[in-house]
Design an enzyme around this catalytic site. Structure first.
Site, mmCIF file in Angstrom:
data_model
loop_
_atom_site.group_PDB
_atom_site.id
_atom_site.type_symbol
_atom_site.label_atom_id
_atom_site.label_comp_id
_atom_site.label_asym_id
_atom_site.label_seq_id
_atom_site.Cartn_x
_atom_site.Cartn_y
_atom_site.Cartn_z
ATOM 1 N N GLY A 567 -2.173 0.936 2.517
ATOM 2 C CA GLY A 567 -1.763 2.275 3.089
ATOM 3 C C GLY A 567 0.779 2.007 2.610
ATOM 4 N N GLY A 569 3.749 3.980 4.538
ATOM 5 C CA GLY A 569 4.239 5.475 5.332
ATOM 6 C C GLY A 569 5.878 5.365 5.286
ATOM 7 N N GLY A 572 6.911 1.784 6.779
ATOM 8 C CA GLY A 572 6.145 0.357 6.593
ATOM 9 C C GLY A 572 5.224 0.712 5.970
ATOM 10 C CE LYS A 588 2.319 0.554 11.244
ATOM 11 N NZ LYS A 588 2.633 1.949 12.449
ATOM 12 C CG ASP A 688 3.096 11.694 14.887
ATOM 13 O OD1 ASP A 688 3.130 13.116 14.201
ATOM 14 O OD2 ASP A 688 4.069 10.706 13.864
#
Length: 751
Positions: A567, A569, A572, A588, A688
């Site tokens: 993944g 973002g 990171g 991460k 968030d």
């Protein structure tokens, strides 16, 4: 009595109740119905094909439910239908071709669903349409030119889809168009040059696309405009020539384009303007004082341009200002004294300019401020003690100036302060011990000053990274990287305060001690830097040795090879690592950008603080963290199914994603939020919550993640927070439904 027996019924309205379950197919027996209203309930089923039997139906509204599956093709048999509302459900698949048969249709709203495929060419046959809402779906392909045949159309909403290609120039032929929303798609090419040819357009949004070329000439004379968003594109043109005077304009955002030229004084002739955003362009020249005549402006964003000169003193008349951003320019001089009238300011950013003189004391009178950034300027003299009156401030950044003197004791009155950066100045003296009472302070940077003495016993100071403390002349305390304070120093300080006659002797002794300490420390640091530069690792992992665990993660991911990346973002990338202990973890790795390094560091520390102080089965577990010269890492439990957003984007996985699983996920998130809002001390607001920050395990159990923007609330004082992180459109009705569903049913549950 069965509802199907009401054969003579003409009008059936069951809206705004708490109906649940499925829609009975027997409704199809009510063949005399002309109006059927089922909106704002909890109905969860497919729409029965039998609805197509209601040949007399004129109005059909099933919006704001939990309906799923395809839109039945039999709706195309309802030739008398003028209103069809199916918005805010979970309908999927494509829009049926048969909808194009509804020649009497005036209002069609299919927004906020999961519809895919392309926009039907046959929608151009619905020549009576005035309202067409297809926004917030997964529609793809191009805008069919046949939509230009809808000459009665007033409202066309296509935003928040996956549409691409160019915007048909013929859309400008729809002369009755009042609102056109095309934003948040993949459109490329040019804006239609005659988009406001008829002069009736009030709302036009095309932001967040890949548009290029000039601003349409027709917009300059489009005096009907009320709201305009063209930001986040690559539009070009001279801003002083492309826009005119708009008597009704309330909001305009032209940020993050390639516009050039000087800011036109005509913006001051827009009397109803409340938001003017033109950040991130190539604007030059000075700021025109005439803008101050638009006295209703609440938000003014001129940041990240090439503006020069001084702030016009006339801006003191903008007493409605709430947010003022002029950072990232070449502005100079001082802050005008006329600014003292801006009592409603909540957000002020003047960073990265060439402002000089002192920080005016009247800034302390902006009692509503929550954000103040004056960094990277040439402000000198002392920090005004009046800033201590800003009790709602959450971030204060005065770094990279030439401020001098001591840190005012009054700063500790900022009980809502979370982030404090006063680095790279000429501040001296001791850090006030009253900082220990600042319970919400989560990050400090006091590096490269002339500060000395013990650090306050406050988490933000005690757990500050080394970089946030470097460059001072004699700090000591229990924090990492610092030498413990000598007890005798405390006695010296006591004498210094109690017996003024001994100050000279105490000062001499303190100086001898400090010089000896600094010389020894400097020599030790030089030796350690040469010998152990590659070993500068800070790691904390439950039941693991930090250094060996860091090395094992590097080996397990082959130095963070992309094949192990699961993944990405904004701040990171996430990697999967299989450890020798047969544990699988998610790692991460932050990748700081030069212009966002402070934000990333703040979120890194916030994540650690949050996840080391809370435990809940629906909150992701943090196993450890690492601060290394090469990497900053966060090590979490690995959840097999990953992000909810990723799952919802895959058609094959969505098909298996039934309502029972979905409700279970909502419950899990609600449990986590209830725990954070009611059972934690201090209370935590995530700020968030989105599908991108909800992780699923193999059994579809949800865990809330990513606490980088979370806020810790003080239960003994007023708190103010703002939306942070993932922005998007939030319908007020949906928000009410979500909140009532998420929290009230779960009070009192323990985990």
């Amino acid at each position: 009595m069965e509802i199907g027996n009401l054969k003579s019924l003409v009008d059936l309205s069951l809206s705004t109740n708490q109906l649940s379950g499925s829609i009975p197919p027997a409704l199809g027996d009510l063949t005399n119905l002309t109006s059927l209203y089922l909106y704002s309930n909890y109905l969860s089923s497919t729409i029965p094909m039998e609805i197509g039997n209601l040949k007399s139906l004129v109005n059909l509204d099933m919006s704001l439910n939990q309906l799923y599956g395809s839109i039945p093709t039999t709706l195309g048999d309802l030739m008398n239908l003028t209103t069809l509302h199916l918005y805010s459900n979970n309908l999927s698949s494509t829009i049926p071709m048969e909808i194009g048969n509804l020649k009497s249709l005036v209002d069609l709203d299919l927004s906020f669903n999961q519809l895919s495929g392309s926009i039907l060419l046959t929608l151009g046959n619905l020549t009576n349409l005035t309202d067409l809402y297809l926004n917030s779906n997964n529609l793809s392909g191009t805008i069919p030119t046949t939509l230009s045949d809808l000459h009665n159309l007033k409202f066309l909403y296509l935003r928040d889809n996956q549409l691409s290609g160019s915007i048909p120039p013929t859309l400008g032929n729809i002369q009755k168009l009042i609102e056109l929303e095309l934003d948040t798609n993949q459109f490329s090419g040019y804006l239609p040059h005659n988009i406001c040819r008829a002069g009736s357009l009030r709302k036009f949004t095309a932001d967040t696309n890949h548009l290029i070329g000039p601003i349409p000439k027709s917009l300059k004379t489009c005096t009907s405009l009320f709201r305009v968003r063209l930001d986040k594109n690559q539009l070009t043109g001279n801003i002083s020539e492309d826009f005119g005077v708009y008597p009704s304009l309330n909001f305009i955002d032209l940020s993050n384009n390639q516009l050039y030229g000087e800011i036109s004084p005509n913006w001051g002739l827009c009397p109803k303007l409340t938001s003017l955003r033109i950040a991130g362009n190539k604007l030059t020249g000075s700021i025109p004082a005439e803008i101050s005549t638009a006295t209703q402006i609440q938000e003014l964003d001129l940041s990240s341009n090439h503006l020069v000169g001084m702030i016009p003193k006339e801006f003191g008349s903008l007493t409605s200002l709430v947010k003022l951003m002029m950072d990232g320019n070449q502005l100079s001089g001082g802050v005008p004294s006329e600014f003292k009238s801006l009592a409603d300011l909540e957000y002020l950013d003047l960073s990265a300019n060439k402002f000089n003189d002192s920080i005016p004391s009247f800034v302390g009178d902006f009692l509503k401020l929550s954000y103040l950034n004056l960094s990277n300027n040439k402000f000198s003299q002392a920090i005004p003690f009046q800033l201590g009156k800003l009790i709602h401030l959450s971030k204060l950044d005065l770094s990279f100036n030439t401020l001098e003197g001591q840190i005012p004791l009054d700063i500790s009155n900022m009980q809502s302060l979370e982030i404090l950066n006063i680095s790279h100045n000429n501040l001296s003296g001791f850090i006030p011990t009253s900082f220990e009472d600042m319970r919400w302070l989560s990050y400090v940077d006091i590096s490269y000053n002339d500060l000395e003495g013990p650090l306050p016993n406050n988490k933000a100071f005690q757990f500050a990274p080394r970089e946030a403390l470097l460059g001072n002349k004699g700090l000591c305390g229990n924090a990492r990287f610092l030498q413990a304070c000598n007890i005798s120093n405390d006695h010296i300080l006591g004498f210094l305060i109690t017996f003024p006659l001994l100050r000279a002797l105490a000062l001499a002794l303190a100086l001898v001690f400090l010089f000896a300490f600094l010389a020894k420390r400097k020599k030790k640091d030089q030796h350690m830097n040469q010998k152990n530069m590659h070993k500068e690792i800070l790691f904390s992992v439950i039941n693991f040795d930090g250094k060996s665990m860091y090395e094992e993660i590097v080996r397990a991911t082959k130095d963070f090879d992309s094949m192990y990346c699961i993944g990405n973002g904004g701040h990171g990338s996430v990697y999967i690592a299989s450890l020798s202990s047969n544990n699988i973890v998610a790692v991460k790795k932050l990748h700081p950008l030069c212009n966002d390094e402070n934000n990333i560091q703040n979120e890194f520390l916030n994540e650690i603080r949050a996840l080391t102080e809370i435990r809940h089965r629906n909150i992701v577990k943090l196993y450890g963290f690492c601060s290394h010269k090469r990497h900053s890492l966060l090590v979490y439990e690995y959840l097999e199914r990953g992000r909810l957003a990723t799952m919802l984007s895959k058609d094959d996985e969505v098909k298996e994603f039934g309502w029972r699983k979905r409700v279970n996920i909502v419950k899990g998130v609600a449990h986590a939020l209830c725990y954070m809002h009611h059972d934690c001390l201090p209370l935590i607001v995530h700020r968030d919550i989105s599908s991108k920050n909800i992780l699923l395990d193999s059994k579809y159990e949800a865990s809330v993640s990513d606490f980088g923007t979370a806020k810790f609330l003080n239960p003994d004082s007023a708190n103010w927070t703002a939306h942070a992180g993932t922005y998007g459109y939030v319908a007020p009705g949906n928000l009410v439904v979500f909140c009532s569903f998420s929290f009230r049913p779960f009070y009192g549950l323990s985990y």
